[in-house]
Design an enzyme around this catalytic site. Structure first.
Site, PDB file in Angstrom:
ATOM      1  CB  SER A 198      -0.886 -35.488 -95.430  1.00 24.70           C
ATOM      2  OG  SER A 198      -0.693 -34.955 -96.729  1.00 24.70           O
ATOM      3  CE  LYS A 199      -3.812 -42.813 -98.051  1.00 28.66           C
ATOM      4  NZ  LYS A 199      -2.835 -43.828 -97.716  1.00 28.66           N
TER       5      LYS A 199
END
Ligand code: GLU
Length: 429
Positions: A202-203
């Protein structure tokens, strides 16, 4: 090998995620390795969240990665009437029913849905665990599982490779195939990509979209190579395999059934390898684009020995963006100067005297080339009875502001005599 018809089916509700890019790569490999077809389907049924700019970017990124698709993309948003009529045909046959504006598919309990996943092997689900499935939502839009099957059947898709996040959809889709009397395609679900800490990528782990890596100066060949290896083990023990060769070596049975960890350091290493191996002439336009994006001051038609700059530094960078700080001094006189190096090599009186001694000799050199400069520096060191390094360090600081970099004499030759003399002189005064 039987030609496989596969598809990539992005939803244009965001940028192309690394996981989706990997899915696209594997479907492309399946098609190209088998002489089959790679189709593109745009799953834009969510009219609010789907945006043209995301679609444009996704298509551009696929092309950038080296993927080509067969025929024109199909758009689900243009096929709502078809999905509705298919759903209504199931209502007429008593397999689906209306609930207000919505149409739902009836799941008959007491059955087992089973299939042989290409990656995970046998998967079985009891229909008790599946609730009735929405085909058409009450707002009139079709549900993903349903249009996916209508389209895949019509396109005669033979193999579906997609992420593990779709495993729970597959039994439902198989029941729709059954209802229409079609044989389902083969399914293969790829384990998700995990971040270095073992949680879903994820980010938080850094860049997750292809665009971000493109902007950061990764080469498409390197990113494609890295992503393929997050899901497939080549038959030979190798790490650098470009797409065309991967298509020759590819087979689904060497796809991994365990989750892969995304390792940014490994990707960077691989990118460095690709930059290093790239022909210098081919690297020049990439370098120019990157420097222009980084705001470097040069005119499009500017005469400059780009090949020399690319060639001198390509072995020193891991991304195109890393070129900028290393080569900045080629472009302007007001480049940053490393403070420690300045104190050590430029401030001492002795250094300045040595540079002053070199200036007229450099000015008088018949040919301003790296070998001629080197010969001059060696002769000068000998006559002053100092190590040649005592001349090289101050010169390097004066002309580049850095203590490290490519070979000094090559750098000087690229800078040209006038620039070198100007920079030496301002450190003498
Ligand atoms: N639009 C779906 C996705 O992006 C496609 C899934 C599929 O390949 O069936 O996840």
């Amino acid at each position: 090998m039987q030609p496989m018809t596969v598809r990539f089916a992005p939803s244009p509700t965001g940028f192309l995620h690394l996981g989706s890019a990997r899915t696209a790569l594997f479907n492309w490999l399946a098609a190209r390795s088998s002489g089959g077809r790679f189709l593109l389907r745009v799953e834009d049924t969510d009219k609010v969240r789907s945006e043209q700019r995301f679609l444009d970017e996704i298509l551009e990124d696929l092309g950038w990665l080296g993927l080509d698709w067969d025929g024109e993309p199909i758009f689900q948003s243009r096929r709502f009437d078809l999905y509705r009529s298919k759903a209504e045909s199931l209502v007429e046959r008593g397999l689906a029913y209306r609930d207000g504006e919505a149409i739902l598919f009836r799941i008959v309990p007491g059955r087992k849905v089973a299939y042989d996943d290409l990656i995970h092997g046998r998967i079985e689900v009891e229909t008790e665990h599946i609730k009735d499935q929405v085909l058409i939502k009450s707002d009139g839009s079709p549900a993903y599982n349903f249009c996916c099957v209508v389209d895949d059947a019509e396109l005669q898709v033979t193999h579906i490779l997609r992420g593990d996040d779709h495993i729970s959809n597959t039994p439902k889709q198989i029941l729709f195939y059954e209802a229409f009397g079609f044989a389902p395609p083969r399914f293969g679900h790829m384990p998700l990509i995990l971040g270095p800490d073992g949680s879903k990528l994820s980010k938080r782990h850094g860049g997750v979209s292809v665009t971000e890596y493109k902007e950061e100066g990764f080469l498409p060949e390197a990113l494609a190579n890295y992503l393929i290896f997050l899901g497939w083990t080549p038959p030979e023990d190798r790490e650098i395999i470009e797409l065309p060769e991967a298509a020759r070596l590819f087979s689904i049975d060497r796809m991994n059934d365990v989750q892969a960890k995304f390792d940014p350091a490994k990707l960077k290493w691989m990118n460095g390898e690709y930059i290093m191996r790239k022909g210098t002439a081919a690297l020049v336009p990439l370098l120019r684009d990157q420097l222009r994006r980084d705001g470097f001051p040069f005119a499009a038609d500017e005469e400059r020995d780009w090949e020399a700059i690319a060639g001198l530094y390509k072995i020193r960078v891991k991304t195109l963006r890393e070129f900028g700080p290393m080569v900045e001094f080629f472009f302007r006189d007001d480049f940053p100067v490393e403070e420690e190096g300045r104190k050590k090599h430029l401030e001492p009186e002795a250094s300045r005297v040595r540079l002053a001694g070199l200036v007229p000799k450099i000015a008088a050199l018949p040919e301003f080339t790296a070998p001629a400069l080197e010969a001059l520096y060696r002769a000068e060191a000998e006559s002053l009875a100092v190590k040649v390094a005592e001349l090289i360090h101050p010169t390097r600081m004066a002309v580049s502001g850095r203590t490290k970099g490519a070979g000094l004499f090559e750098i000087m030759a690229v800078l040209g005599r006038e620039t070198v003399l100007r920079r030496l002189q301002r450190n003498i005064a």
